[in-house]
Write an enzyme that holds these catalytic residues in place. Sequence first.
Site, mmCIF file in Angstrom:
data_model
loop_
_atom_site.group_PDB
_atom_site.id
_atom_site.type_symbol
_atom_site.label_atom_id
_atom_site.label_comp_id
_atom_site.label_asym_id
_atom_site.label_seq_id
_atom_site.Cartn_x
_atom_site.Cartn_y
_atom_site.Cartn_z
ATOM 1 N N GLU A 366 4.992 -3.621 -2.594
ATOM 2 C CA GLU A 366 4.326 -3.882 -1.301
ATOM 3 C C GLU A 366 3.626 -5.247 -1.343
ATOM 4 O O GLU A 366 3.470 -5.903 -0.318
ATOM 5 C CB GLU A 366 3.315 -2.776 -0.954
ATOM 6 C CG GLU A 366 3.917 -1.377 -0.772
ATOM 7 C CD GLU A 366 4.649 -1.145 0.559
ATOM 8 O OE1 GLU A 366 4.932 -2.115 1.294
ATOM 9 O OE2 GLU A 366 4.958 0.031 0.852
ATOM 10 N N ARG A 424 4.166 -5.962 14.450
ATOM 11 C CA ARG A 424 3.850 -5.062 13.335
ATOM 12 C C ARG A 424 5.108 -4.615 12.578
ATOM 13 O O ARG A 424 5.036 -4.266 11.405
ATOM 14 C CB ARG A 424 3.063 -3.845 13.853
ATOM 15 C CG ARG A 424 2.598 -2.958 12.717
ATOM 16 C CD ARG A 424 1.621 -1.861 13.140
ATOM 17 N NE ARG A 424 1.299 -1.048 11.973
ATOM 18 C CZ ARG A 424 0.246 -0.269 11.861
ATOM 19 N NH1 ARG A 424 -0.616 -0.189 12.846
ATOM 20 N NH2 ARG A 424 0.036 0.429 10.762
HETATM 21 N N1 LIG Z 1 0.365 4.426 6.343
HETATM 22 C C1 LIG Z 1 0.921 3.309 5.993
HETATM 23 O O1 LIG Z 1 0.784 2.284 6.668
HETATM 24 C C2 LIG Z 1 1.704 3.250 4.707
HETATM 25 C C3 LIG Z 1 2.089 2.017 4.177
HETATM 26 C C4 LIG Z 1 2.752 1.990 2.944
HETATM 27 C C5 LIG Z 1 3.033 3.179 2.290
HETATM 28 N N2 LIG Z 1 2.662 4.357 2.861
HETATM 29 C C6 LIG Z 1 2.951 5.643 2.176
HETATM 30 O O2 LIG Z 1 2.281 5.642 0.922
HETATM 31 C C7 LIG Z 1 2.939 6.577 0.074
HETATM 32 C C8 LIG Z 1 3.031 6.000 -1.324
HETATM 33 O O3 LIG Z 1 1.733 5.799 -1.804
HETATM 34 P P1 LIG Z 1 1.415 5.560 -3.356
HETATM 35 O O4 LIG Z 1 2.417 4.669 -3.916
HETATM 36 O O5 LIG Z 1 -0.018 5.208 -3.418
HETATM 37 O O6 LIG Z 1 1.720 6.972 -4.016
HETATM 38 P P2 LIG Z 1 0.834 8.258 -4.352
HETATM 39 O O7 LIG Z 1 -0.235 8.470 -3.391
HETATM 40 O O8 LIG Z 1 1.831 9.345 -4.549
HETATM 41 O O9 LIG Z 1 0.196 7.894 -5.776
HETATM 42 C C9 LIG Z 1 1.026 7.643 -6.871
HETATM 43 C C10 LIG Z 1 0.586 8.421 -8.105
HETATM 44 O O10 LIG Z 1 -0.587 7.846 -8.641
HETATM 45 C C11 LIG Z 1 -1.567 8.849 -8.912
HETATM 46 N N3 LIG Z 1 -2.846 8.164 -8.750
HETATM 47 C C12 LIG Z 1 -3.361 7.649 -7.615
HETATM 48 N N4 LIG Z 1 -4.447 6.907 -7.885
HETATM 49 C C13 LIG Z 1 -4.655 6.972 -9.200
HETATM 50 C C14 LIG Z 1 -5.616 6.414 -10.074
HETATM 51 N N5 LIG Z 1 -6.553 5.561 -9.646
HETATM 52 N N6 LIG Z 1 -5.551 6.727 -11.400
HETATM 53 C C15 LIG Z 1 -4.562 7.536 -11.858
HETATM 54 N N7 LIG Z 1 -3.604 8.060 -11.087
HETATM 55 C C16 LIG Z 1 -3.647 7.777 -9.770
HETATM 56 C C17 LIG Z 1 -1.266 9.946 -7.954
HETATM 57 O O11 LIG Z 1 -1.721 11.186 -8.444
HETATM 58 C C18 LIG Z 1 0.251 9.889 -7.890
HETATM 59 O O12 LIG Z 1 0.798 10.618 -8.961
HETATM 60 C C19 LIG Z 1 4.277 6.857 0.708
HETATM 61 O O13 LIG Z 1 4.280 8.143 1.261
HETATM 62 C C20 LIG Z 1 4.381 5.836 1.825
HETATM 63 O O14 LIG Z 1 5.135 6.295 2.920
HETATM 64 C C21 LIG Z 1 2.006 4.417 4.035
#
Ligand SMILES: NC(=O)c1ccc[n+]([C@@H]2O[C@H](COP(=O)([O-])OP(=O)(O)OC[C@H]3O[C@@H](n4cnc5c(N)ncnc54)[C@H](O)[C@@H]3O)[C@@H](O)[C@H]2O)c1
Length: 561
Positions: A366, A424
């Site tokens: 990202e 956007r």
């Molecule tokens: N709303 C939006 O504008 C937007 C934009 C981009 C992505 N997203 C969404 O975000 C999601 C992906 O998010 P992600 O990559 O953060 O994944 P996630 O939330 O699944 O986190 C990834 C992993 O990291 C672990 N984790 C989180 N923080 C931690 C920390 N500080 N220490 C240890 N472990 C930690 C979690 O338990 C998980 O196993 C997708 O569903 C995507 O569609 C949304």
Amino acid sequence: VEKVSAAATAGGPVAANRKLVLVGFMGAGKSSAARHAAGRLGRESIDSDALLAERLGPIEDFFDRHGEPAFREHEESLVLELLDRPEPAVVALGGGAVTSERVRAALAGHVCVLLDVDPELAWKRVRGSGRPLARDHERFMRLHTERLPIYEAVTRAVVPADAPTLGSALEATLSLADADVPRSVRLVWAATSSPPHGYPVYAGRGALAAAGPCWPAGRPFVIADENVLDLHLRRLRGALAGAGDEQTVTVPPGERQKSLAEAERVLRALARAGMQRTDAVAAFGGGVVGDLAGLCAALYQRGVPVVQLPTTLVAQVDSAYGGKTGVDLPEAKNYVGVFHQPAAVFTDPDLLSTLPVADLRAGFAEVIKTALIAGGELWRQVLALQPIDRALAGSPEEVDRVIERCLRTKLAIVAADEREHGLRAVLNLGHTFGHALEAATGYGAYRHGEAVALGILVALRLSERELGLDPGLRDEVAELCARHGLPLSFAGPGFDELLARAALDKKRRGPRSNMVLVESPGEVVTGCEVSEEELREAIEELRAPAAGRSAAAAATEGERA
Ligand SMILES: NC(=O)c1ccc[n+]([C@@H]2O[C@H](COP(=O)([O-])OP(=O)(O)OC[C@H]3O[C@@H](n4cnc5c(N)ncnc54)[C@H](O)[C@@H]3O)[C@@H](O)[C@H]2O)c1
């Protein structure tokens, strides 16, 4: 009058004459903003350029007759004098005043706010005005690039020029300056078109500690990722101490929790815990919890505030801002959701220290996406960054700068087009293929960021054909992906399955249209049509040979198994 040192402003004693100082480039509207803010805060407003003009006559004449160095000398002594005045006024500072080291040192005792203006908009406003430094477009742009880091170095807050909620932004800045929070925490104001038209993002090391003193609303009901809570419960409790007793609902980790069933479970837990409309949801986790908790907040009793406490790189650079909330359906990703802007975001890069390396790397996709959209300084910073896990351990301040630039890029895009009617959509770069791959593999084989990285490579390949993009950029991005441990190839679903998922991707208006492509870093084009054949070619190029799949993809699947 008590004078304060730079160190004392880190939550220390407040000087009686502490001023709110607006800095920024010419054309940002500092003078009128200072008048407006002074009225609201019941303070006097001071305009350094107007005072200088009283002393020296018209500034452009003085500049032309005596040159810039002589002007800067006068400016420096006037600014030092007015910063020393006893009243806690609101000061609009001339655009070049911060180039003086003595002025920068004196500013440390006050609260500085950068009024951030798009340089092209600033140029439109000031060209032809006779201002000596606004006579040549190229020089004007160069000056903006040079000055921006100087402004950033002295400011406690960044507020978009013309933000409709300037008064609230400045009040939030003063509260932050009064709170016992490290100076590394900066407020970035997010402007939105929907009410309440803006919210604060507290970003920087120690930002979580600002959550208590700067809590925006109601008792906190925390929706937390189970892994994150295990690691950071004490820290969260400490941070929310000032916000009232929190209640916590935990969510197991993983994309599969972004479901309607999980949303129902969370909503029922909130109801059993006695959450009221006057309370607020706090999302403590990565993008999964942020999206899920945001949706629950939007639905619970027809809407309660949500505060985002992002803990992954994906969430800190992207998903915590902009108000997109939602869950997946087995058929397609993010198919159920609403827009619900956060009431505040607290982005603390300290929390990333416990993030598994694979998730940190996935988050870098990202960052690459945002840097391709922004171009310029962010793109240069990203190209220069060592592998993200090493950078985080070895030069965390560089990572913090990248995170702040990414979030400011996202906020600027969302401010211009909150409901994705146009601009956007650039944020979907790499997401058509990325979402298709995630959905086609049952949301378990690839992390969101890994799928997006592959999607960016597909988009760049298509950009070469459609927009004549220099293939060198794809090589550069592939090198970045390799450096940061992101996959360069995928295995699994066949093209027809991917195409069917991509056609379902809600961002597509038709089977072939609406790809986001790249002309160059900083020039991203939405709504591009590509043929099925071109798409097939670009995707199949990334398919790993059956026997020798990419190490990253194999490792990823191994970890998930
Ligand atoms: N709303 C939006 O504008 C937007 C934009 C981009 C992505 N997203 C969404 O975000 C999601 C992906 O998010 P992600 O990559 O953060 O994944 P996630 O939330 O699944 O986190 C990834 C992993 O990291 C672990 N984790 C989180 N923080 C931690 C920390 N500080 N220490 C240890 N472990 C930690 C979690 O338990 C998980 O196993 C997708 O569903 C995507 O569609 C949304």
